[in-house]
Design an enzyme around this catalytic site. Structure first.
Site, PDB file in Angstrom:
ATOM      1  N   THR A  10       0.815  -1.221   0.000  1.00 16.77           N
ATOM      2  CA  THR A  10       0.000   0.000   0.000  1.00 16.77           C
ATOM      3  C   THR A  10       0.847   1.268   0.000  1.00 16.77           C
ATOM      4  N   GLY A  11       2.163   1.128   0.017  1.00 18.42           N
ATOM      5  CA  GLY A  11       3.039   2.301   0.016  1.00 18.42           C
ATOM      6  C   GLY A  11       3.395   2.737  -1.400  1.00 18.42           C
ATOM      7  N   ASP A  56       1.065  -8.899   9.281  1.00 17.22           N
ATOM      8  CA  ASP A  56       1.688  -7.731   9.894  1.00 17.22           C
ATOM      9  C   ASP A  56       3.148  -8.059  10.192  1.00 17.22           C
ATOM     10  N   LEU A  78       9.231  -4.365   1.633  1.00 15.93           N
ATOM     11  CA  LEU A  78       9.183  -2.900   1.570  1.00 15.93           C
ATOM     12  C   LEU A  78       8.442  -2.303   2.765  1.00 15.93           C
ATOM     13  N   ALA A  80       7.472  -0.848   6.256  1.00 15.78           N
ATOM     14  CA  ALA A  80       8.258  -0.174   7.304  1.00 15.78           C
ATOM     15  C   ALA A  80       7.500   1.052   7.791  1.00 15.78           C
ATOM     16  N   SER A  82       8.372   4.438   7.579  1.00 14.54           N
ATOM     17  CA  SER A  82       9.407   4.974   6.690  1.00 14.54           C
ATOM     18  C   SER A  82       9.651   6.464   6.868  1.00 14.54           C
ATOM     19  N   SER A 127      18.362   1.654   3.168  1.00 19.35           N
ATOM     20  CA  SER A 127      18.191   3.094   2.933  1.00 19.35           C
ATOM     21  C   SER A 127      19.491   3.872   3.059  1.00 19.35           C
ATOM     22  N   GLU A 129      19.624   6.529   4.423  1.00 17.42           N
ATOM     23  CA  GLU A 129      19.576   7.117   5.767  1.00 17.42           C
ATOM     24  C   GLU A 129      20.579   6.405   6.702  1.00 17.42           C
ATOM     25  N   TYR A 151      15.047   5.585  12.887  1.00 19.39           N
ATOM     26  CA  TYR A 151      14.758   4.921  11.603  1.00 19.39           C
ATOM     27  C   TYR A 151      16.044   4.404  10.971  1.00 19.39           C
ATOM     28  N   LYS A 155      17.014   0.560  10.187  1.00 20.15           N
ATOM     29  CA  LYS A 155      17.348   0.096   8.829  1.00 20.15           C
ATOM     30  C   LYS A 155      18.722  -0.591   8.811  1.00 20.15           C
TER      31      LYS A 155
HETATM   32  P1  NAP Z   1       5.737   4.082   2.405  1.00 22.79           P
HETATM   33  O1  NAP Z   1       5.001   4.714   1.267  1.00 22.79           O
HETATM   34  O2  NAP Z   1       5.760   4.771   3.718  1.00 22.79           O
HETATM   35  O3  NAP Z   1       5.126   2.610   2.598  1.00 22.79           O
HETATM   36  C1  NAP Z   1       5.389   1.874   3.757  1.00 22.79           C
HETATM   37  C2  NAP Z   1       4.566   0.605   3.706  1.00 22.79           C
HETATM   38  O4  NAP Z   1       4.846  -0.174   4.876  1.00 22.79           O
HETATM   39  C3  NAP Z   1       3.053   0.824   3.678  1.00 22.79           C
HETATM   40  O5  NAP Z   1       2.471  -0.061   2.748  1.00 22.79           O
HETATM   41  C4  NAP Z   1       2.625   0.439   5.085  1.00 22.79           C
HETATM   42  O6  NAP Z   1       1.313  -0.058   5.189  1.00 22.79           O
HETATM   43  C5  NAP Z   1       3.622  -0.689   5.372  1.00 22.79           C
HETATM   44  N1  NAP Z   1       3.692  -1.022   6.787  1.00 22.79           N
HETATM   45  C6  NAP Z   1       3.922  -0.175   7.834  1.00 22.79           C
HETATM   46  N2  NAP Z   1       3.880  -0.859   8.997  1.00 22.79           N
HETATM   47  C7  NAP Z   1       3.613  -2.157   8.695  1.00 22.79           C
HETATM   48  C8  NAP Z   1       3.427  -3.329   9.463  1.00 22.79           C
HETATM   49  N3  NAP Z   1       3.485  -3.319  10.810  1.00 22.79           N
HETATM   50  N4  NAP Z   1       3.182  -4.492   8.809  1.00 22.79           N
HETATM   51  C9  NAP Z   1       3.083  -4.520   7.461  1.00 22.79           C
HETATM   52  N5  NAP Z   1       3.231  -3.431   6.675  1.00 22.79           N
HETATM   53  C10 NAP Z   1       3.497  -2.261   7.286  1.00 22.79           C
HETATM   54  O7  NAP Z   1       7.256   3.806   1.993  1.00 22.79           O
HETATM   55  P2  NAP Z   1       7.945   3.780   0.535  1.00 22.79           P
HETATM   56  O8  NAP Z   1       8.425   5.149   0.214  1.00 22.79           O
HETATM   57  O9  NAP Z   1       7.078   3.050  -0.394  1.00 22.79           O
HETATM   58  O10 NAP Z   1       9.258   2.933   0.866  1.00 22.79           O
HETATM   59  C11 NAP Z   1       9.260   1.511   0.753  1.00 22.79           C
HETATM   60  C12 NAP Z   1      10.379   0.954   1.589  1.00 22.79           C
HETATM   61  O11 NAP Z   1      11.634   1.473   1.127  1.00 22.79           O
HETATM   62  C13 NAP Z   1      10.324   1.297   3.068  1.00 22.79           C
HETATM   63  O12 NAP Z   1      10.862   0.213   3.788  1.00 22.79           O
HETATM   64  C14 NAP Z   1      11.254   2.499   3.195  1.00 22.79           C
HETATM   65  O13 NAP Z   1      11.744   2.603   4.511  1.00 22.79           O
HETATM   66  C15 NAP Z   1      12.314   2.135   2.186  1.00 22.79           C
HETATM   67  N6  NAP Z   1      13.015   3.239   1.564  1.00 22.79           N
HETATM   68  C16 NAP Z   1      12.314   4.250   0.973  1.00 22.79           C
HETATM   69  C17 NAP Z   1      13.002   5.267   0.336  1.00 22.79           C
HETATM   70  C18 NAP Z   1      12.261   6.385  -0.345  1.00 22.79           C
HETATM   71  O14 NAP Z   1      12.903   7.408  -0.635  1.00 22.79           O
HETATM   72  N7  NAP Z   1      10.979   6.229  -0.663  1.00 22.79           N
HETATM   73  C19 NAP Z   1      14.416   5.260   0.302  1.00 22.79           C
HETATM   74  C20 NAP Z   1      15.089   4.195   0.913  1.00 22.79           C
HETATM   75  C21 NAP Z   1      14.387   3.180   1.527  1.00 22.79           C
HETATM   76  P3  NAP Z   1       0.037   0.850   5.619  1.00 22.79           P
HETATM   77  O15 NAP Z   1      -0.512   1.377   4.335  1.00 22.79           O
HETATM   78  O16 NAP Z   1      -0.849  -0.119   6.278  1.00 22.79           O
HETATM   79  O17 NAP Z   1       0.554   1.925   6.525  1.00 22.79           O
HETATM   80  O1  G4F Z   2      11.472  14.081   2.767  1.00 23.40           O
HETATM   81  P1  G4F Z   2      12.116  13.695   4.050  1.00 23.40           P
HETATM   82  O2  G4F Z   2      11.207  13.514   5.212  1.00 23.40           O
HETATM   83  O3  G4F Z   2      13.001  12.414   3.735  1.00 23.40           O
HETATM   84  P2  G4F Z   2      14.233  11.728   4.482  1.00 23.40           P
HETATM   85  O4  G4F Z   2      14.279  12.090   5.917  1.00 23.40           O
HETATM   86  O5  G4F Z   2      15.448  12.005   3.682  1.00 23.40           O
HETATM   87  O6  G4F Z   2      13.840  10.188   4.394  1.00 23.40           O
HETATM   88  C1  G4F Z   2      13.366   9.609   3.175  1.00 23.40           C
HETATM   89  O7  G4F Z   2      14.475   9.136   2.440  1.00 23.40           O
HETATM   90  C2  G4F Z   2      15.199   8.065   3.076  1.00 23.40           C
HETATM   91  C3  G4F Z   2      16.354   7.704   2.143  1.00 23.40           C
HETATM   92  O8  G4F Z   2      17.447   8.550   2.400  1.00 23.40           O
HETATM   93  C4  G4F Z   2      14.249   6.909   3.281  1.00 23.40           C
HETATM   94  F1  G4F Z   2      14.910   5.844   3.806  1.00 23.40           F
HETATM   95  C5  G4F Z   2      13.112   7.329   4.184  1.00 23.40           C
HETATM   96  O9  G4F Z   2      12.187   6.254   4.329  1.00 23.40           O
HETATM   97  C6  G4F Z   2      12.383   8.501   3.534  1.00 23.40           C
HETATM   98  O10 G4F Z   2      11.757   8.041   2.358  1.00 23.40           O
HETATM   99  O11 G4F Z   2      13.188  14.823   4.469  1.00 23.40           O
HETATM  100  C7  G4F Z   2      14.217  15.226   3.581  1.00 23.40           C
HETATM  101  C8  G4F Z   2      14.937  16.436   4.154  1.00 23.40           C
HETATM  102  C9  G4F Z   2      15.403  16.271   5.606  1.00 23.40           C
HETATM  103  O12 G4F Z   2      16.707  16.775   5.708  1.00 23.40           O
HETATM  104  C10 G4F Z   2      14.463  17.143   6.401  1.00 23.40           C
HETATM  105  O13 G4F Z   2      15.031  17.708   7.590  1.00 23.40           O
HETATM  106  O14 G4F Z   2      14.029  17.529   4.161  1.00 23.40           O
HETATM  107  C11 G4F Z   2      14.184  18.235   5.382  1.00 23.40           C
HETATM  108  N1  G4F Z   2      12.960  18.987   5.668  1.00 23.40           N
HETATM  109  C12 G4F Z   2      12.889  20.335   5.823  1.00 23.40           C
HETATM  110  N2  G4F Z   2      11.645  20.699   6.115  1.00 23.40           N
HETATM  111  C13 G4F Z   2      11.744  18.469   5.850  1.00 23.40           C
HETATM  112  C14 G4F Z   2      10.900  19.544   6.134  1.00 23.40           C
HETATM  113  N3  G4F Z   2      11.287  17.196   5.792  1.00 23.40           N
HETATM  114  C15 G4F Z   2       9.973  16.988   6.009  1.00 23.40           C
HETATM  115  N4  G4F Z   2       9.496  15.716   5.923  1.00 23.40           N
HETATM  116  N5  G4F Z   2       9.108  18.012   6.312  1.00 23.40           N
HETATM  117  C16 G4F Z   2       9.530  19.329   6.393  1.00 23.40           C
HETATM  118  O15 G4F Z   2       8.744  20.218   6.672  1.00 23.40           O
END
Ligand code: NAP
Ligand code: G4F
Length: 330
Positions: A10-11, A56, A78, A80, A82, A127, A129, A151, A155
């Protein structure tokens, strides 16, 4: 027909990956949690052939049960918590789902395969991160981790567990160290989507300003559709491994604001952005920029969408969505 199970269906990434695998002829299963999950309808609309199974990441027996039904050839973990910002407020829960959840999926797989873990391929969503307070620039698969948030720590635990199951049990377990990737499906809490949605609403007269935190942080932002393709490519390799997936280009939040507001015809956004202490983090990751040479050379992967195109795509999608929501025709 190959079979794949996706947690986090669902993400943002789950939906793109589900679409990709269905288009390749996979039978796709998705793990959904909770009662009446509101995002299920979206998944069913976008990938009608998908089969959703209840489970879950906090519940080992539910994961074993889902594996028994899905009988997957490939598992993509996937799921988490997140959102980095939330991870300080709910650190224990983040450890439980984002960290221990990985171990539970690996254990469920070990039990499900009777110890023959190599017969089901596993992808872990690691990640950038984890690099946190970066030790070198750009970051590669060899760069040491220094996570700066609960987080990031969770990870890193999941990442090392994935490596450990590979080394201990011969699991075909790969870890994608993905840098930030975005899309019109990105959650509203992340800074890109928060900005593009606010820009659209400000341009349509629905909102006056947007409140943000640190504008100087820099991220390596790519398009989520490209990044799920890298996940799939990792599991098609004979040998499991770890890969950095990134564009190799970094931008600040200020750059993001420049491109997003310009797309809506606003050149000077200084009066439209307010800085709010609520959005600063206890410890910041100042700079991320990845070197995806290994993914390019071994997986044949390269990003297709650059930063400016990505931000414009998101602003355009939010302008359209906000117009529809407001019942506007202009
Ligand atoms: P997202 O949109 O926040 O999706 C997270 C997913 O995890 C949702 O489907 C959520 O389900 C599910 N989830 C949360 N808690 C759970 C639980 N207890 N059991 C089963 N499912 C659960 O994240 P995304 O951006 O698609 O990222 C996918 C993955 O890649 C994550 O692990 C994230 O940490 C990692 N990642 C993301 C990025 C990025 O930039 N997007 C970068 C590096 C790594 P619900 O809908 O029920 O909440
Ligand atoms: O968009 P962000 O919340 O993403 P962040 O923290 O980089 O994390 C995302 O990327 C990771 C990979 O590096 C994933 F693993 C993680 O799951 C997620 O997808 O914030 C990006 C930057 C940060 O430096 C934050 O401090 O934006 C800065 N920021 C400034 N103002 C803000 C805001 N972030 C958010 N979310 N909201 C603000 O108002």
């Amino acid at each position: 027909m190959p079979r794949a199970l996706i947690t986090g269906i669902t993400g943002q990434d789950g939906l793109y990956l589900g679409e990709l695998l269905a288009s390749k002829g996979y039978e796709v299963f998705g793990l959904v949690r909770g009662q009446s999950n509101p995002k299920v309808a979206l998944v069913e609309r976008v990938v009608p052939s998908i089969q959703l199974l209840e489970g879950d990441l906090r519940d080992l027996s539910s994961l074993i049960g889902v594996l028994e039904v899905a009988q997957p050839d490939e598992v993509y973990n996937l799921g988490a918590i997140s959102f980095v910002g939330l991870s300080w407020k709910q650190a224990e829960l983040t450890g439980e789902i984002t960290g221990m959840g990985v171990l539970r999926v690996l254990e469920a797989l070990r039990i499900h395969t009777g110890g023959d873990m190599g017969r089901v391929r596993f992808y872990q969503a690691s990640s950038s991160e984890m690099f946190g307070k970066v030790r070198e620039t750009p970051q590669t698969e060899a760069t040491a981790f220094h996570p700066r948030s609960p987080y990031g720590v969770a990870k890193a635990f999941g990442h090392y567990m994935t490596v450990n199951y590979r080394e201990s049990y011969g699991a075909h377990a790969s870890s994608g160290i993905l840098f930030n990737h975005e899309s019109p499906r990105r959650g509203h809490e992340f800074v890109t989507r928060k900005v593009t949605r606010a820009v659209a609403r400000i341009a349509l007269g629905l909102q006056e300003t947007v409140a943000l935190g640190n504008l100087d942080a820099r991220r390596d932002w790519g398009f989520a559709g490209d990044y799920v393709d890298a996940m799939w490519r990792m599991l098609q390799q004979d040998e499991p491994d770890d890969y950095v997936v990134a564009t190799g280009v970094t931008h600040s939040i200020r750059d993001l604001l420049d491109v997003a507001f310009a797309r809506a015809g606003v050149e000077d956004w200084s009066g439209l952005v307010v800085q709010d202490p609520r959005f600063f983090r206890p410890a910041e990751v100042d700079l991320l920029i990845g070197d995806a040479t290994k993914a390019r050379e071994r997986l044949g992967w390269a990003p297709t969408v650059g930063f400016t195109e990505l931000v414009r795509m998101m602003v355009d999608a939010d302008l359209e969505a906000e117009r529809v929501a407001a019942g506007r025709r202009d």
